[in-house]
Design a protein around this motif. Sequence first.
Motif, PDB file in Angstrom:
ATOM      1  N   ARG A 113       4.699  -4.561   1.277  1.00  0.00           N
ATOM      2  CA  ARG A 113       3.817  -3.849   0.271  1.00  0.00           C
ATOM      3  C   ARG A 113       3.567  -2.493   0.760  1.00  0.00           C
ATOM      4  NH1 ARG A 113      -2.111  -6.829   1.484  1.00  0.00           N
ATOM      5  NH2 ARG A 113      -2.516  -5.346   3.450  1.00  0.00           N
ATOM      6  N   ASP A 114       2.974  -1.707  -0.468  1.00  0.00           N
ATOM      7  CA  ASP A 114       2.647  -0.341  -0.361  1.00  0.00           C
ATOM      8  C   ASP A 114       1.308  -0.171   0.209  1.00  0.00           C
ATOM      9  OD1 ASP A 114       1.805   2.154  -0.885  1.00  0.00           O
ATOM     10  OD2 ASP A 114       2.818   2.405  -3.004  1.00  0.00           O
ATOM     11  N   THR A 115       1.019   0.706   0.939  1.00  0.00           N
ATOM     12  CA  THR A 115      -0.455   0.832   1.732  1.00  0.00           C
ATOM     13  C   THR A 115      -1.299   1.216   0.761  1.00  0.00           C
ATOM     14  OG1 THR A 115       0.303   3.107   2.696  1.00  0.00           O
ATOM     15  CG2 THR A 115       0.562   1.128   4.022  1.00  0.00           C
ATOM     16  N   LYS A 116      -1.213   1.875  -0.228  1.00  0.00           N
ATOM     17  CA  LYS A 116      -1.888   2.548  -1.167  1.00  0.00           C
ATOM     18  C   LYS A 116      -2.256   1.732  -2.248  1.00  0.00           C
ATOM     19  CE  LYS A 116       0.779   6.078  -2.381  1.00  0.00           C
ATOM     20  NZ  LYS A 116       2.013   5.508  -1.473  1.00  0.00           N
ATOM     21  N   THR A 117      -1.509   0.369  -2.361  1.00  0.00           N
ATOM     22  CA  THR A 117      -1.859  -0.749  -3.128  1.00  0.00           C
ATOM     23  C   THR A 117      -1.876  -1.884  -2.702  1.00  0.00           C
ATOM     24  OG1 THR A 117      -0.561   0.766  -4.978  1.00  0.00           O
ATOM     25  CG2 THR A 117      -1.116  -1.408  -5.646  1.00  0.00           C
ATOM     26  N   GLY A 170      -1.601  -4.964  -4.806  1.00  0.00           N
ATOM     27  CA  GLY A 170      -0.496  -4.920  -5.960  1.00  0.00           C
ATOM     28  C   GLY A 170       0.793  -5.939  -5.400  1.00  0.00           C
ATOM     29  N   GLU A 204       4.192   8.281   1.608  1.00  0.00           N
ATOM     30  CA  GLU A 204       4.955   7.161   1.175  1.00  0.00           C
ATOM     31  C   GLU A 204       5.172   6.114   2.395  1.00  0.00           C
ATOM     32  OE1 GLU A 204       5.916   6.488  -2.264  1.00  0.00           O
ATOM     33  OE2 GLU A 204       4.987   8.577  -2.399  1.00  0.00           O
TER      34      GLU A 204
END
Length: 66
Positions: free
Chosen positions: A39-43, A46, A25
């Motif tokens: 922001r989310d590093t995986k999205t 997004g 996470e």
Amino acid sequence: MTNPAPTDRALVWHTSSYSNGAGGECVECAITSTRAHVRDTKTVGGPVVTVAGSAWAAFLQELKRG
């Protein structure tokens, strides 16, 4: 407030020092003169949470206090 990243200029994103590349996470932040964007590093394409710079500074101070 959640909104798309601003498109009028490129943001420079910085990955959390806690990011280990193992898919945990993790977040990235982009700081401008008046705002902080998270922001989310995986999205990366997004949603982006954007807050006033003063709110971000207060948040960081509270984190440092524990």
